[in-house]
Design an enzyme around this catalytic site. Structure first.
Site, PDB file in Angstrom:
ATOM      1  N   SER A 197     -52.429 -18.959  16.461  1.00 16.35           N
ATOM      2  CA  SER A 197     -52.559 -17.613  16.344  1.00 16.35           C
ATOM      3  C   SER A 197     -52.364 -16.825  15.102  1.00 16.35           C
ATOM      4  CB  SER A 197     -51.236 -17.027  17.000  1.00 16.35           C
ATOM      5  OG  SER A 197     -50.744 -15.596  16.900  1.00 16.35           O
ATOM      6  N   GLU A 205     -50.517 -14.601  13.815  1.00 17.59           N
ATOM      7  CA  GLU A 205     -49.391 -14.411  13.476  1.00 17.59           C
ATOM      8  C   GLU A 205     -48.784 -15.427  12.470  1.00 17.59           C
ATOM      9  OE1 GLU A 205     -47.426 -11.773  14.191  1.00 17.59           O
ATOM     10  OE2 GLU A 205     -48.821 -10.581  15.326  1.00 17.59           O
ATOM     11  N   TYR A 234     -42.005 -16.893  16.342  1.00 16.30           N
ATOM     12  CA  TYR A 234     -43.333 -17.031  17.236  1.00 16.30           C
ATOM     13  C   TYR A 234     -44.178 -17.690  16.270  1.00 16.30           C
ATOM     14  CZ  TYR A 234     -47.621 -15.974  19.496  1.00 16.30           C
ATOM     15  OH  TYR A 234     -48.949 -16.250  19.949  1.00 16.30           O
TER      16      TYR A 234
END
Length: 345
Positions: free
Chosen positions: A135, A137, A159
């Site tokens: 990801s 992120e 996360y």
């Protein structure tokens, strides 16, 4: 003989689109679902006669070994994850267990089933190929913009940190053990099948406001910008990444950013409304999870895979609004629209 693929997270947005796409390529598709899941009520309800389902969980190593052994896949796509970033602050340990340790358990399951039980060494893990859904992120407080495959991880949430761990492990198993492992570093991608994040929150609210079910929509940051693409496009990149002669990581994104305000404006215009009459904004509880500007440098995916998005940002927003409007109006087929199996590009 048809290729065999095992997809974790097959009932999610990406898993359902990938299952459709691979079925269109004549794959035999296996999916891993948890004991709590009801696949017939999920995004793959319309595929129940075409896929083979196995019960298992990324938190249970034995179930992963059993699933890989049963499916004997040519390709494993690890798409299962705790996918809501703000929730990872409330359930940080679970995020680490699923999004981080879950990757380790799946890689080890592939090692065991492939027969690599001796000392580490290249070329000893059979022909199974592994795709990890990494990801953007994990870039978090990004060291550079745009971000590419070698941009260092600087996550700002549990996360993102767990995703970074899984991403690094995937590279370790490739570089040290000679396994064919690929990470696709996925930037924001949406569709009518997305669970409510910012984009789906907007499309649902616009549909509800158009139908008279609500009047206002509150958003934390109208100026926040993201690199948004269409999930149906991104699963093609996943598949292409596992068809190459040698394994490598790939950033998957459009390379263009748009603001939340842009999305709101297009969404309300699609139903003939002025967004300024219905939208309020101000800081909210999700502010701590916000990352800096994330924009994909997908040159490697374009040059090596020949991959390019086919759905524009504007088309994506209109697609989501149209789907939610039809679904709320009683069209049961809206959630399965559009079908991507067999698309090429």
């Amino acid at each position: 003989m048809s290729k065999r693929a095992l997809i974790t997270g097959i009932t999610g947005q990406d898993g359902s689109y990938l299952a459709e796409y691979l079925l269109g390529l004549d794959y035999q598709v296996w999916g891993l679902v948890t004991h709590r899941a009801d696949p017939r009520a999920s995004r793959i309800g319309h595929l129940m006669d075409e896929v083979c389902l196995l019960r298992g969980d990324l938190t249970n190593a034995d179930s992963l070994v059993a699933a890989v052994d049963k499916a004997q896949p040519d390709e494993v796509y690890n798409l299962a994850a705790m996918s809501f970033v703000p929730l990872s602050w409330q359930q940080a340990e679970l995020a680490a267990d699923v999004n981080g340790m879950g990757v380790l358990r799946m890689l080890e399951a592939i090692r065991l089933v492939s027969g690599q039980n001796g000392p580490p060494g290249p070329g000893r893990t059979g022909d199974m190929r592994f795709y990890q859904a990494s990801s953007s992120e994990m870039f978090g407080n990004a060291a550079e913009t745009p971000q590419h495959e070698t941009t260092p991880p600087r996550p700002r949430s549990p996360y993102g940190a767990a995703k970074a761990y899984g991403h690094l492990l995937t590279g370790n198993y490739r570089d040290t053990l000679g396994m064919y492992t690929v990470s696709g570093i996925m930037f924001n991608h949406e569709s009518p099948r997305r669970r409510p994040g910012v984009a789906r929150k907007i499309s649902l609210a616009v549909a509800r406001i158009k139908l008279g079910h609500q009047d206002k929509l509150h958003l934390d940051r109208l100026d926040a910008r993201r690199d948004w693409g269409y999930a149906g496009d991104y699963v093609r990149a996943m598949h292409l990444a596992l068809q190459q002669e040698s394994a490598a990581d790939y950033v998957i994104g459009t390379g263009h950013t748009h603001s939340v305000r842009d999305m709101v404006r297009i969404a309300f215009a699609e139903v003939g409304l002025d967004w300024r009459d219905h939208v309020t904004s101000g800081p909210g509880q999700d502010e701590a999870a916000e990352t800096d500007l994330l924009r994909a440098d997908a040159v490697r995916a374009r040059s090596r895979l020949g991959w390019r998005p086919t759905i524009s940002f504007e088309e994506l927003v209109r697609m989501m609004v149209d789907s939610d409007l039809r679904r709320l109006a009683g069209d049961r087929d809206a959630v399965a629209y559009p079908r991507t199996a067999g698309q090429v590009g």
